[in-house]
Design a protein around this motif. Sequence first.
Motif, PDB file in Angstrom:
ATOM      1  N   MET A 161     -56.091  45.586  -3.802  1.00  0.00           N
ATOM      2  CA  MET A 161     -57.060  44.625  -4.351  1.00  0.00           C
ATOM      3  C   MET A 161     -56.654  44.201  -5.755  1.00  0.00           C
ATOM      4  N   GLU A 162     -56.204  45.186  -6.544  1.00  0.00           N
ATOM      5  CA  GLU A 162     -55.842  44.902  -7.931  1.00  0.00           C
ATOM      6  C   GLU A 162     -54.645  43.966  -8.029  1.00  0.00           C
ATOM      7  N   ASN A 163     -53.686  44.160  -7.104  1.00  0.00           N
ATOM      8  CA  ASN A 163     -52.442  43.383  -7.212  1.00  0.00           C
ATOM      9  C   ASN A 163     -52.305  42.271  -6.175  1.00  0.00           C
ATOM     10  N   GLY A 164     -53.366  42.070  -5.365  1.00  0.00           N
ATOM     11  CA  GLY A 164     -53.377  40.921  -4.459  1.00  0.00           C
ATOM     12  C   GLY A 164     -52.402  40.996  -3.296  1.00  0.00           C
ATOM     13  N   TYR A 165     -52.326  42.127  -2.651  1.00  0.00           N
ATOM     14  CA  TYR A 165     -51.456  42.209  -1.468  1.00  0.00           C
ATOM     15  C   TYR A 165     -52.104  43.081  -0.386  1.00  0.00           C
ATOM     16  N   PHE A 166     -51.614  42.925   0.837  1.00  0.00           N
ATOM     17  CA  PHE A 166     -51.999  43.814   1.952  1.00  0.00           C
ATOM     18  C   PHE A 166     -50.868  44.801   2.204  1.00  0.00           C
ATOM     19  N   THR A 167     -51.222  46.043   2.513  1.00  0.00           N
ATOM     20  CA  THR A 167     -50.219  46.920   3.106  1.00  0.00           C
ATOM     21  C   THR A 167     -50.321  46.722   4.613  1.00  0.00           C
ATOM     22  N   VAL A 168     -49.256  46.165   5.176  1.00  0.00           N
ATOM     23  CA  VAL A 168     -49.304  45.824   6.601  1.00  0.00           C
ATOM     24  C   VAL A 168     -48.588  46.885   7.403  1.00  0.00           C
ATOM     25  N   ARG A 169     -49.313  47.476   8.342  1.00  0.00           N
ATOM     26  CA  ARG A 169     -48.698  48.510   9.177  1.00  0.00           C
ATOM     27  C   ARG A 169     -48.513  47.968  10.593  1.00  0.00           C
ATOM     28  N   ASP A 170     -47.264  47.999  11.045  1.00  0.00           N
ATOM     29  CA  ASP A 170     -46.985  47.623  12.423  1.00  0.00           C
ATOM     30  C   ASP A 170     -47.301  48.834  13.295  1.00  0.00           C
ATOM     31  N   MET A 171     -48.274  48.702  14.178  1.00  0.00           N
ATOM     32  CA  MET A 171     -48.780  49.872  14.907  1.00  0.00           C
ATOM     33  C   MET A 171     -47.786  50.372  15.954  1.00  0.00           C
ATOM     34  N   GLU A 172     -46.809  49.521  16.283  1.00  0.00           N
ATOM     35  CA  GLU A 172     -45.831  49.970  17.275  1.00  0.00           C
ATOM     36  C   GLU A 172     -44.683  50.715  16.603  1.00  0.00           C
ATOM     37  N   THR A 173     -44.077  50.064  15.576  1.00  0.00           N
ATOM     38  CA  THR A 173     -42.920  50.686  14.911  1.00  0.00           C
ATOM     39  C   THR A 173     -43.352  51.674  13.830  1.00  0.00           C
ATOM     40  N   LYS A 174     -44.615  51.622  13.449  1.00  0.00           N
ATOM     41  CA  LYS A 174     -45.181  52.459  12.367  1.00  0.00           C
ATOM     42  C   LYS A 174     -44.631  52.090  10.989  1.00  0.00           C
ATOM     43  N   GLU A 175     -43.894  50.992  10.914  1.00  0.00           N
ATOM     44  CA  GLU A 175     -43.352  50.580   9.613  1.00  0.00           C
ATOM     45  C   GLU A 175     -44.417  49.907   8.768  1.00  0.00           C
ATOM     46  N   GLN A 176     -44.319  50.096   7.449  1.00  0.00           N
ATOM     47  CA  GLN A 176     -45.284  49.472   6.540  1.00  0.00           C
ATOM     48  C   GLN A 176     -44.572  48.613   5.520  1.00  0.00           C
ATOM     49  N   GLU A 177     -45.169  47.504   5.175  1.00  0.00           N
ATOM     50  CA  GLU A 177     -44.637  46.708   4.061  1.00  0.00           C
ATOM     51  C   GLU A 177     -45.775  46.027   3.310  1.00  0.00           C
ATOM     52  N   GLN A 178     -45.438  45.565   2.110  1.00  0.00           N
ATOM     53  CA  GLN A 178     -46.460  44.930   1.278  1.00  0.00           C
ATOM     54  C   GLN A 178     -46.307  43.417   1.355  1.00  0.00           C
ATOM     55  N   ILE A 179     -47.402  42.740   1.699  1.00  0.00           N
ATOM     56  CA  ILE A 179     -47.369  41.273   1.831  1.00  0.00           C
ATOM     57  C   ILE A 179     -48.460  40.673   0.945  1.00  0.00           C
ATOM     58  N   LYS A 180     -48.064  39.732   0.108  1.00  0.00           N
ATOM     59  CA  LYS A 180     -49.005  39.050  -0.787  1.00  0.00           C
ATOM     60  C   LYS A 180     -50.096  38.348   0.021  1.00  0.00           C
ATOM     61  N   PHE A 181     -51.315  38.323  -0.489  1.00  0.00           N
ATOM     62  CA  PHE A 181     -52.415  37.645   0.215  1.00  0.00           C
ATOM     63  C   PHE A 181     -51.998  36.274   0.724  1.00  0.00           C
ATOM     64  N   GLU A 182     -51.369  35.489  -0.196  1.00  0.00           N
ATOM     65  CA  GLU A 182     -51.090  34.088   0.167  1.00  0.00           C
ATOM     66  C   GLU A 182     -49.991  33.965   1.222  1.00  0.00           C
ATOM     67  N   ASP A 183     -49.259  35.059   1.463  1.00  0.00           N
ATOM     68  CA  ASP A 183     -48.179  34.965   2.461  1.00  0.00           C
ATOM     69  C   ASP A 183     -48.584  35.506   3.833  1.00  0.00           C
ATOM     70  N   ILE A 184     -49.818  35.996   3.901  1.00  0.00           N
ATOM     71  CA  ILE A 184     -50.169  36.761   5.101  1.00  0.00           C
ATOM     72  C   ILE A 184     -50.158  35.907   6.384  1.00  0.00           C
ATOM     73  N   ILE A 185     -50.580  34.635   6.247  1.00  0.00           N
ATOM     74  CA  ILE A 185     -50.619  33.782   7.441  1.00  0.00           C
ATOM     75  C   ILE A 185     -49.221  33.616   8.013  1.00  0.00           C
ATOM     76  N   LYS A 186     -48.288  33.332   7.119  1.00  0.00           N
ATOM     77  CA  LYS A 186     -46.895  33.171   7.565  1.00  0.00           C
ATOM     78  C   LYS A 186     -46.408  34.472   8.220  1.00  0.00           C
ATOM     79  N   TYR A 187     -46.868  35.570   7.679  1.00  0.00           N
ATOM     80  CA  TYR A 187     -46.337  36.863   8.126  1.00  0.00           C
ATOM     81  C   TYR A 187     -46.871  37.272   9.508  1.00  0.00           C
ATOM     82  N   VAL A 188     -48.192  37.212   9.684  1.00  0.00           N
ATOM     83  CA  VAL A 188     -48.736  37.663  10.972  1.00  0.00           C
ATOM     84  C   VAL A 188     -48.794  36.495  11.950  1.00  0.00           C
TER      85      VAL A 188
END
Length: 420
Positions: free
Chosen positions: A393-420
Amino acid sequence: MGNKIFAPKGTKDIYGKDVILWEKIESEIKKLCKKFDFKQIRTPMFEYLSVFDRSVGESTDIVSKEMYTLNHRGDEVFALKPEGTSSVMRAFIEHGLGNEITPAKLFYITPCFRSERPQKGRQRQFHQFGVEALGSVSPMIDAQVILLAHTFFKILKVDKAIKLKLNSVGCPKCRSEYYDVLREFFIGKEDKLCEDCKIRLEKNPMRMLDCKRESCKALMEGVPLMKEYLCKDCKAHQEKLLNYLDILDIKYEIDYKIVRGLDYYTQTAFEFVSDLLGAQGTVCGGGRYNSLVEMLGGKETAGIGFGMGIERLILLIEQENPNLLNSDDDNIDVYIAPLGEKAKETALKYLKILIEKGLSVQTDCMDKSLKAQMKYANKINAKKVLILGDDEMENGYFTVRDMETKEQEQIKFEDIIKYV
Ligand code: ATP
Ligand code: MG
Protein backbone atom coordinates in the motif's frame (compact mmCIF):
# COMPACT_ATOMS: atom_id res chain seq x y z
CA MET A 1 -49.81 -29.31 4.77
CA GLY A 2 -49.35 -25.70 3.85
CA ASN A 3 -45.94 -25.23 5.41
CA LYS A 4 -43.62 -27.50 3.47
CA ILE A 5 -40.31 -25.77 2.92
CA PHE A 6 -38.67 -28.22 0.55
CA ALA A 7 -38.75 -28.82 -3.19
CA PRO A 8 -41.93 -30.47 -4.47
CA LYS A 9 -41.72 -34.21 -5.02
CA GLY A 10 -40.48 -35.04 -8.50
CA THR A 11 -38.55 -31.79 -8.94
CA LYS A 12 -34.83 -31.14 -8.58
CA ASP A 13 -32.72 -28.12 -7.78
CA ILE A 14 -29.77 -27.79 -10.11
CA TYR A 15 -26.74 -26.26 -8.40
CA GLY A 16 -22.98 -26.50 -7.93
CA LYS A 17 -21.16 -28.64 -10.49
CA ASP A 18 -24.47 -29.72 -12.04
CA VAL A 19 -25.03 -26.20 -13.29
CA ILE A 20 -21.75 -26.34 -15.19
CA LEU A 21 -22.85 -29.60 -16.84
CA TRP A 22 -26.26 -28.18 -17.74
CA GLU A 23 -24.64 -25.11 -19.24
CA LYS A 24 -22.29 -27.27 -21.22
CA ILE A 25 -25.18 -29.32 -22.60
CA GLU A 26 -27.14 -26.19 -23.45
CA SER A 27 -24.13 -24.66 -25.15
CA GLU A 28 -23.59 -27.83 -27.22
CA ILE A 29 -27.27 -27.74 -28.21
CA LYS A 30 -26.91 -24.15 -29.40
CA LYS A 31 -23.75 -24.87 -31.37
CA LEU A 32 -25.29 -27.96 -32.94
CA CYS A 33 -28.52 -26.19 -33.91
CA LYS A 34 -26.52 -23.38 -35.48
CA LYS A 35 -24.70 -25.92 -37.63
CA PHE A 36 -28.01 -27.41 -38.81
CA ASP A 37 -29.52 -23.92 -39.05
CA PHE A 38 -32.32 -24.36 -36.51
CA LYS A 39 -33.34 -21.11 -34.76
CA GLN A 40 -34.23 -20.93 -31.10
CA ILE A 41 -37.79 -20.25 -29.93
CA ARG A 42 -38.88 -19.61 -26.33
CA THR A 43 -42.55 -20.04 -25.51
CA PRO A 44 -44.42 -19.49 -22.22
CA MET A 45 -44.41 -22.08 -19.47
CA PHE A 46 -48.20 -22.39 -19.69
CA GLU A 47 -50.81 -22.27 -22.41
CA TYR A 48 -54.57 -22.36 -22.68
CA LEU A 49 -55.56 -25.93 -21.94
CA SER A 50 -57.09 -26.27 -25.40
CA VAL A 51 -53.62 -26.02 -27.02
CA PHE A 52 -52.75 -29.40 -25.51
CA ASP A 53 -56.24 -30.91 -25.74
CA ARG A 54 -56.26 -30.34 -29.43
CA SER A 55 -52.68 -31.30 -30.24
CA VAL A 56 -51.41 -33.94 -27.84
CA GLY A 57 -54.92 -35.39 -27.78
CA GLU A 58 -57.55 -35.61 -25.09
CA SER A 59 -57.36 -39.38 -24.80
CA THR A 60 -53.59 -39.56 -24.32
CA ASP A 61 -52.09 -40.29 -20.90
CA ILE A 62 -50.38 -36.93 -20.98
CA VAL A 63 -53.60 -34.94 -21.28
CA SER A 64 -55.98 -37.24 -19.43
CA LYS A 65 -53.77 -37.98 -16.42
CA GLU A 66 -50.49 -36.14 -16.32
CA MET A 67 -51.20 -32.50 -16.98
CA TYR A 68 -51.06 -29.77 -14.34
CA THR A 69 -53.97 -27.45 -14.97
CA LEU A 70 -54.42 -24.00 -13.49
CA ASN A 71 -57.78 -22.45 -12.95
CA HIS A 72 -57.57 -18.76 -13.36
CA ARG A 73 -60.21 -16.34 -12.10
CA GLY A 74 -63.17 -16.61 -14.40
CA ASP A 75 -63.48 -19.57 -16.68
CA GLU A 76 -60.07 -19.60 -18.34
CA VAL A 77 -58.18 -22.83 -17.83
CA PHE A 78 -54.45 -23.05 -18.41
CA ALA A 79 -52.03 -25.92 -18.26
CA LEU A 80 -48.30 -26.09 -17.56
CA LYS A 81 -46.71 -27.39 -20.71
CA PRO A 82 -46.27 -31.16 -20.59
CA GLU A 83 -44.13 -31.19 -23.76
CA GLY A 84 -42.56 -28.69 -26.11
CA THR A 85 -44.08 -29.24 -29.53
CA SER A 86 -47.62 -27.95 -29.01
CA SER A 87 -46.54 -24.50 -27.85
CA VAL A 88 -44.11 -24.17 -30.75
CA MET A 89 -46.91 -25.04 -33.18
CA ARG A 90 -49.24 -22.54 -31.53
CA ALA A 91 -46.56 -19.83 -31.86
CA PHE A 92 -45.78 -20.90 -35.44
CA ILE A 93 -49.41 -20.34 -36.42
CA GLU A 94 -49.87 -17.18 -34.37
CA HIS A 95 -46.83 -15.40 -35.82
CA GLY A 96 -46.94 -16.82 -39.35
CA LEU A 97 -43.47 -18.31 -38.90
CA GLY A 98 -43.95 -20.42 -42.01
CA ASN A 99 -44.38 -17.45 -44.31
CA GLU A 100 -40.74 -16.68 -44.99
CA ILE A 101 -38.45 -19.65 -45.20
CA THR A 102 -39.55 -23.23 -45.81
CA PRO A 103 -38.90 -25.46 -44.06
CA ALA A 104 -39.05 -23.34 -40.91
CA LYS A 105 -36.55 -24.88 -38.51
CA LEU A 106 -36.90 -24.21 -34.80
CA PHE A 107 -35.42 -25.57 -31.59
CA TYR A 108 -36.22 -25.14 -27.91
CA ILE A 109 -34.97 -26.01 -24.46
CA THR A 110 -37.81 -25.95 -21.97
CA PRO A 111 -39.00 -27.24 -18.62
CA CYS A 112 -41.97 -29.63 -18.94
CA PHE A 113 -44.44 -30.65 -16.28
CA ARG A 114 -46.19 -33.98 -15.84
CA SER A 115 -47.91 -35.31 -12.78
CA GLU A 116 -46.34 -38.76 -12.77
CA ARG A 117 -44.98 -41.10 -10.13
CA PRO A 118 -41.39 -39.91 -9.68
CA GLN A 119 -38.65 -42.46 -10.20
CA LYS A 120 -35.21 -42.61 -11.79
CA GLY A 121 -35.47 -40.77 -15.10
CA ARG A 122 -39.04 -39.70 -14.40
CA GLN A 123 -39.73 -36.35 -12.75
CA ARG A 124 -42.67 -34.01 -12.43
CA GLN A 125 -40.65 -31.11 -13.73
CA PHE A 126 -38.09 -32.17 -16.31
CA HIS A 127 -36.48 -30.54 -19.34
CA GLN A 128 -36.71 -31.18 -23.02
CA PHE A 129 -34.48 -30.17 -25.87
CA GLY A 130 -36.49 -30.38 -29.06
CA VAL A 131 -36.41 -29.41 -32.70
CA GLU A 132 -39.21 -28.88 -35.21
CA ALA A 133 -38.96 -28.58 -39.00
CA LEU A 134 -42.12 -27.31 -40.63
CA GLY A 135 -43.31 -27.13 -44.19
CA SER A 136 -41.62 -30.09 -45.87
CA VAL A 137 -43.06 -33.53 -46.58
CA SER A 138 -39.72 -34.78 -47.88
CA PRO A 139 -37.92 -37.60 -46.08
CA MET A 140 -34.78 -35.48 -46.68
CA ILE A 141 -35.78 -33.46 -43.61
CA ASP A 142 -36.69 -36.58 -41.59
CA ALA A 143 -33.15 -37.77 -42.26
CA GLN A 144 -31.61 -34.46 -41.15
CA VAL A 145 -33.65 -34.29 -37.95
CA ILE A 146 -32.52 -37.79 -37.06
CA LEU A 147 -28.94 -36.91 -38.06
CA LEU A 148 -29.05 -33.90 -35.73
CA ALA A 149 -29.95 -36.07 -32.71
CA HIS A 150 -27.43 -38.70 -33.78
CA THR A 151 -24.68 -36.06 -34.06
CA PHE A 152 -25.57 -34.68 -30.63
CA PHE A 153 -25.13 -38.11 -29.01
CA LYS A 154 -21.78 -38.45 -30.76
CA ILE A 155 -20.59 -35.04 -29.56
CA LEU A 156 -21.50 -36.01 -25.98
CA LYS A 157 -19.84 -39.41 -26.48
CA VAL A 158 -22.91 -41.40 -25.45
CA ASP A 159 -23.70 -42.71 -28.95
CA LYS A 160 -22.35 -46.21 -28.21
CA ALA A 161 -25.03 -46.70 -25.55
CA ILE A 162 -27.92 -45.58 -27.74
CA LYS A 163 -29.95 -47.31 -30.42
CA LEU A 164 -32.28 -45.75 -32.96
CA LYS A 165 -35.64 -47.47 -33.30
CA LEU A 166 -37.85 -46.56 -36.20
CA ASN A 167 -41.34 -47.20 -37.47
CA SER A 168 -44.00 -45.72 -39.71
CA VAL A 169 -47.39 -45.09 -38.13
CA GLY A 170 -48.96 -44.28 -41.51
CA CYS A 171 -51.34 -41.45 -42.28
CA PRO A 172 -55.01 -40.99 -41.31
CA LYS A 173 -55.98 -42.65 -44.59
CA CYS A 174 -54.14 -45.95 -44.18
CA ARG A 175 -54.50 -45.87 -40.41
CA SER A 176 -58.29 -46.01 -40.46
CA GLU A 177 -58.18 -49.34 -42.28
CA TYR A 178 -55.56 -50.59 -39.84
CA TYR A 179 -57.68 -49.50 -36.86
CA ASP A 180 -60.57 -51.59 -38.13
CA VAL A 181 -58.30 -54.61 -38.43
CA LEU A 182 -56.95 -54.03 -34.91
CA ARG A 183 -60.42 -53.69 -33.41
CA GLU A 184 -61.40 -56.91 -35.09
CA PHE A 185 -58.31 -58.66 -33.71
CA PHE A 186 -59.30 -57.76 -30.15
CA ILE A 187 -62.91 -58.92 -30.40
CA GLY A 188 -63.45 -61.39 -27.58
CA LYS A 189 -60.32 -60.19 -25.74
CA GLU A 190 -61.74 -56.91 -24.45
CA ASP A 191 -62.27 -58.17 -20.92
CA LYS A 192 -58.61 -59.01 -20.47
CA LEU A 193 -57.44 -55.53 -21.49
CA CYS A 194 -56.45 -52.95 -18.88
CA GLU A 195 -58.79 -50.00 -18.38
CA ASP A 196 -56.54 -47.71 -20.43
CA CYS A 197 -56.43 -50.13 -23.34
CA LYS A 198 -60.21 -50.48 -23.32
CA ILE A 199 -60.36 -46.75 -24.02
CA ARG A 200 -57.46 -46.95 -26.50
CA LEU A 201 -59.27 -49.70 -28.40
CA GLU A 202 -62.06 -47.25 -28.93
CA LYS A 203 -60.14 -44.05 -29.56
CA ASN A 204 -56.67 -44.92 -30.88
CA PRO A 205 -56.13 -48.69 -30.93
CA MET A 206 -52.59 -48.38 -32.27
CA ARG A 207 -51.50 -46.99 -28.94
CA MET A 208 -52.31 -50.35 -27.34
CA LEU A 209 -49.09 -51.66 -28.86
CA ASP A 210 -47.23 -49.36 -26.50
CA CYS A 211 -48.99 -50.57 -23.30
CA LYS A 212 -46.47 -51.38 -20.58
CA ARG A 213 -48.72 -53.88 -18.70
CA GLU A 214 -47.65 -57.52 -18.93
CA SER A 215 -51.28 -58.69 -19.20
CA CYS A 216 -51.81 -56.49 -22.26
CA LYS A 217 -48.43 -57.33 -23.76
CA ALA A 218 -49.44 -61.00 -23.62
CA LEU A 219 -52.51 -60.25 -25.73
CA MET A 220 -50.36 -58.64 -28.44
CA GLU A 221 -49.08 -62.01 -29.63
CA GLY A 222 -49.78 -62.15 -33.37
CA VAL A 223 -51.24 -58.64 -33.50
CA PRO A 224 -51.51 -57.24 -37.07
CA LEU A 225 -48.88 -54.60 -37.79
CA MET A 226 -49.20 -51.19 -39.45
CA LYS A 227 -46.56 -52.07 -42.05
CA GLU A 228 -49.02 -54.38 -43.82
CA TYR A 229 -51.48 -51.53 -44.23
CA LEU A 230 -49.27 -48.58 -45.22
CA CYS A 231 -50.53 -46.79 -48.31
CA LYS A 232 -48.30 -46.22 -51.34
CA ASP A 233 -47.15 -42.74 -50.23
CA CYS A 234 -46.37 -43.78 -46.67
CA LYS A 235 -44.47 -46.80 -47.87
CA ALA A 236 -42.42 -44.78 -50.35
CA HIS A 237 -41.68 -42.19 -47.67
CA GLN A 238 -40.33 -44.83 -45.33
CA GLU A 239 -38.24 -46.55 -48.00
CA LYS A 240 -36.59 -43.29 -48.98
CA LEU A 241 -35.85 -42.42 -45.36
CA LEU A 242 -34.26 -45.81 -44.73
CA ASN A 243 -32.10 -45.31 -47.81
CA TYR A 244 -30.99 -41.86 -46.59
CA LEU A 245 -30.13 -43.27 -43.18
CA ASP A 246 -27.99 -45.93 -44.87
CA ILE A 247 -26.22 -43.21 -46.84
CA LEU A 248 -25.60 -41.33 -43.58
CA ASP A 249 -24.33 -44.54 -42.00
CA ILE A 250 -26.89 -44.27 -39.20
CA LYS A 251 -27.81 -47.69 -37.86
CA TYR A 252 -31.45 -48.32 -37.00
CA GLU A 253 -33.73 -51.08 -35.96
CA ILE A 254 -37.28 -51.25 -37.26
CA ASP A 255 -39.60 -51.64 -34.29
CA TYR A 256 -43.30 -51.93 -35.02
CA LYS A 257 -44.10 -51.22 -31.40
CA ILE A 258 -42.88 -47.63 -31.68
CA VAL A 259 -46.21 -45.85 -32.02
CA ARG A 260 -45.54 -42.83 -29.78
CA GLY A 261 -47.99 -41.81 -27.10
CA LEU A 262 -49.31 -38.68 -28.78
CA ASP A 263 -52.14 -38.37 -31.25
CA TYR A 264 -50.43 -36.12 -33.73
CA TYR A 265 -47.90 -38.45 -35.32
CA THR A 266 -47.99 -39.57 -38.96
CA GLN A 267 -45.54 -41.70 -40.98
CA THR A 268 -42.08 -41.54 -39.37
CA ALA A 269 -41.95 -42.36 -35.64
CA PHE A 270 -38.65 -42.92 -33.89
CA GLU A 271 -37.01 -43.26 -30.52
CA PHE A 272 -33.44 -43.23 -29.34
CA VAL A 273 -33.26 -45.75 -26.51
CA SER A 274 -30.61 -47.03 -24.13
CA ASP A 275 -30.32 -50.20 -22.07
CA LEU A 276 -28.49 -48.30 -19.34
CA LEU A 277 -31.51 -46.41 -18.01
CA GLY A 278 -33.72 -49.19 -16.69
CA ALA A 279 -37.42 -48.81 -17.35
CA GLN A 280 -37.04 -45.19 -18.48
CA GLY A 281 -34.94 -46.13 -21.51
CA THR A 282 -36.23 -43.62 -24.06
CA VAL A 283 -33.95 -40.61 -24.22
CA CYS A 284 -35.48 -39.05 -27.29
CA GLY A 285 -38.80 -39.52 -29.03
CA GLY A 286 -39.88 -37.97 -32.25
CA GLY A 287 -41.61 -38.25 -35.55
CA ARG A 288 -43.62 -36.65 -38.27
CA TYR A 289 -46.83 -34.79 -37.54
CA ASN A 290 -48.40 -33.78 -40.83
CA SER A 291 -51.79 -32.95 -39.34
CA LEU A 292 -50.76 -31.15 -36.16
CA VAL A 293 -50.74 -27.57 -37.42
CA GLU A 294 -54.21 -28.10 -38.88
CA MET A 295 -55.45 -29.64 -35.63
CA LEU A 296 -54.48 -26.36 -33.96
CA GLY A 297 -56.31 -24.27 -36.52
CA GLY A 298 -53.45 -23.40 -38.89
CA LYS A 299 -53.17 -24.23 -42.55
CA GLU A 300 -52.09 -27.69 -43.56
CA THR A 301 -48.36 -27.86 -42.82
CA ALA A 302 -46.17 -30.92 -42.66
CA GLY A 303 -43.74 -31.19 -39.77
CA ILE A 304 -41.21 -33.39 -38.09
CA GLY A 305 -39.36 -33.08 -34.82
CA PHE A 306 -38.24 -34.71 -31.63
CA GLY A 307 -38.22 -34.11 -27.88
CA MET A 308 -35.23 -35.23 -25.85
CA GLY A 309 -35.29 -35.60 -22.07
CA ILE A 310 -32.23 -33.78 -20.70
CA GLU A 311 -32.37 -35.52 -17.29
CA ARG A 312 -32.28 -38.94 -18.98
CA LEU A 313 -29.45 -37.73 -21.20
CA ILE A 314 -27.51 -36.73 -18.07
CA LEU A 315 -28.09 -40.16 -16.48
CA LEU A 316 -26.52 -41.59 -19.61
CA ILE A 317 -23.61 -39.15 -19.56
CA GLU A 318 -22.92 -40.13 -15.93
CA GLN A 319 -22.44 -43.72 -17.06
CA GLU A 320 -20.94 -43.34 -20.53
CA ASN A 321 -18.87 -40.18 -20.38
CA PRO A 322 -18.27 -39.22 -16.73
CA ASN A 323 -15.31 -37.04 -17.81
CA LEU A 324 -17.80 -34.49 -18.98
CA LEU A 325 -18.91 -34.07 -15.36
CA ASN A 326 -15.42 -33.10 -14.18
CA SER A 327 -15.41 -29.72 -15.68
CA ASP A 328 -12.40 -27.46 -15.67
CA ASP A 329 -14.43 -24.24 -15.89
CA ASP A 330 -14.47 -24.10 -12.14
CA ASN A 331 -11.77 -21.50 -11.50
CA ILE A 332 -11.38 -17.75 -11.27
CA ASP A 333 -8.69 -15.48 -12.68
CA VAL A 334 -7.76 -13.30 -9.76
CA TYR A 335 -8.12 -13.23 -5.98
CA ILE A 336 -7.16 -9.93 -4.31
CA ALA A 337 -5.91 -10.38 -0.73
CA PRO A 338 -6.09 -7.10 1.20
CA LEU A 339 -4.87 -6.63 4.77
CA GLY A 340 -6.41 -3.69 6.61
CA GLU A 341 -9.09 -1.11 5.81
CA LYS A 342 -7.14 1.01 3.31
CA ALA A 343 -6.08 -2.10 1.42
CA LYS A 344 -9.71 -3.21 1.22
CA GLU A 345 -10.64 0.04 -0.48
CA THR A 346 -7.89 -0.47 -3.04
CA ALA A 347 -8.96 -4.11 -3.48
CA LEU A 348 -12.51 -3.03 -4.21
CA LYS A 349 -11.31 -0.45 -6.73
CA TYR A 350 -9.20 -3.01 -8.61
CA LEU A 351 -11.95 -5.61 -8.40
CA LYS A 352 -14.09 -3.24 -10.45
CA ILE A 353 -11.28 -2.42 -12.91
CA LEU A 354 -10.35 -6.06 -13.51
CA ILE A 355 -13.96 -7.23 -13.83
CA GLU A 356 -14.57 -4.52 -16.42
CA LYS A 357 -11.51 -5.82 -18.26
CA GLY A 358 -13.25 -9.19 -18.48
CA LEU A 359 -11.59 -11.16 -15.69
CA SER A 360 -13.30 -13.10 -12.90
CA VAL A 361 -12.27 -11.62 -9.57
CA GLN A 362 -12.88 -12.20 -5.86
CA THR A 363 -11.64 -10.46 -2.76
CA ASP A 364 -11.94 -10.90 1.00
CA CYS A 365 -15.32 -10.24 2.61
CA MET A 366 -14.67 -12.10 5.86
CA ASP A 367 -11.75 -10.14 7.43
CA LYS A 368 -9.48 -13.13 7.06
CA SER A 369 -5.75 -13.26 7.87
CA LEU A 370 -3.33 -13.54 4.95
CA LYS A 371 -2.83 -17.23 5.64
CA ALA A 372 -6.58 -17.88 5.62
CA GLN A 373 -6.96 -15.84 2.45
CA MET A 374 -4.29 -17.86 0.65
CA LYS A 375 -6.04 -21.04 1.69
CA TYR A 376 -9.33 -19.66 0.40
CA ALA A 377 -7.76 -18.60 -2.92
CA ASN A 378 -6.50 -22.12 -3.31
CA LYS A 379 -9.93 -23.54 -2.62
CA ILE A 380 -11.65 -21.43 -5.25
CA ASN A 381 -8.94 -22.29 -7.81
CA ALA A 382 -7.72 -18.73 -8.27
CA LYS A 383 -5.02 -18.54 -10.93
CA LYS A 384 -3.34 -15.48 -9.43
CA VAL A 385 -3.43 -13.81 -6.03
CA LEU A 386 -2.74 -10.07 -5.67
CA ILE A 387 -1.48 -9.42 -2.13
CA LEU A 388 -2.05 -5.98 -0.64
CA GLY A 389 -0.15 -5.60 2.65
CA ASP A 390 1.28 -2.49 4.36
CA ASP A 391 4.42 -2.25 2.24
CA GLU A 392 2.44 -2.76 -0.97
CA MET A 393 0.00 0.00 0.00
CA GLU A 394 2.81 2.37 0.93
CA ASN A 395 4.72 1.86 -2.30
CA GLY A 396 1.83 1.31 -4.72
CA TYR A 397 2.37 -2.24 -5.91
CA PHE A 398 0.80 -5.72 -5.72
CA THR A 399 2.72 -8.81 -4.76
CA VAL A 400 1.41 -11.16 -7.41
CA ARG A 401 1.55 -14.86 -6.69
CA ASP A 402 1.08 -17.33 -9.51
CA MET A 403 -0.84 -20.13 -7.80
CA GLU A 404 0.45 -22.76 -10.20
CA THR A 405 4.19 -22.00 -10.31
CA LYS A 406 4.16 -20.46 -6.80
CA GLU A 407 6.36 -17.66 -8.14
CA GLN A 408 5.91 -14.14 -6.77
CA GLU A 409 6.72 -10.78 -8.26
CA GLN A 410 5.99 -7.14 -7.57
CA ILE A 411 3.79 -5.29 -10.05
CA LYS A 412 2.99 -1.57 -9.86
CA PHE A 413 -0.72 -0.75 -9.49
CA GLU A 414 -0.79 0.99 -12.86
CA ASP A 415 0.75 -2.01 -14.63
CA ILE A 416 -1.55 -4.64 -13.22
CA ILE A 417 -4.02 -4.69 -16.12
CA LYS A 418 -1.26 -5.32 -18.62
CA TYR A 419 0.14 -7.99 -16.34
CA VAL A 420 -2.92 -10.12 -15.54
P1 ATP B 1 -42.19 -42.53 -21.30
O1 ATP B 1 -42.67 -43.63 -22.16
O2 ATP B 1 -40.85 -42.81 -20.68
O3 ATP B 1 -43.22 -42.05 -20.31
P2 ATP B 1 -43.04 -40.51 -23.10
O4 ATP B 1 -43.43 -41.26 -24.33
O5 ATP B 1 -44.09 -40.07 -22.16
O6 ATP B 1 -41.91 -41.31 -22.29
P3 ATP B 1 -42.43 -38.18 -24.65
O7 ATP B 1 -43.74 -37.56 -24.42
O8 ATP B 1 -42.11 -38.72 -25.97
O9 ATP B 1 -42.14 -39.28 -23.52
O10 ATP B 1 -41.29 -37.12 -24.23
C1 ATP B 1 -40.02 -37.07 -24.89
C2 ATP B 1 -38.89 -37.37 -23.94
O11 ATP B 1 -39.01 -36.60 -22.75
C3 ATP B 1 -38.85 -38.79 -23.42
O12 ATP B 1 -38.25 -39.64 -24.36
C4 ATP B 1 -38.04 -38.66 -22.17
O13 ATP B 1 -36.66 -38.62 -22.46
C5 ATP B 1 -38.49 -37.32 -21.65
N1 ATP B 1 -39.50 -37.48 -20.60
C6 ATP B 1 -40.82 -37.69 -20.73
N2 ATP B 1 -41.45 -37.73 -19.56
C7 ATP B 1 -40.49 -37.51 -18.61
C8 ATP B 1 -40.49 -37.39 -17.19
N3 ATP B 1 -41.61 -37.50 -16.49
N4 ATP B 1 -39.31 -37.15 -16.57
C9 ATP B 1 -38.16 -37.03 -17.27
N5 ATP B 1 -38.10 -37.12 -18.61
C10 ATP B 1 -39.23 -37.35 -19.28
MG1 MG C 1 -44.82 -40.78 -20.38
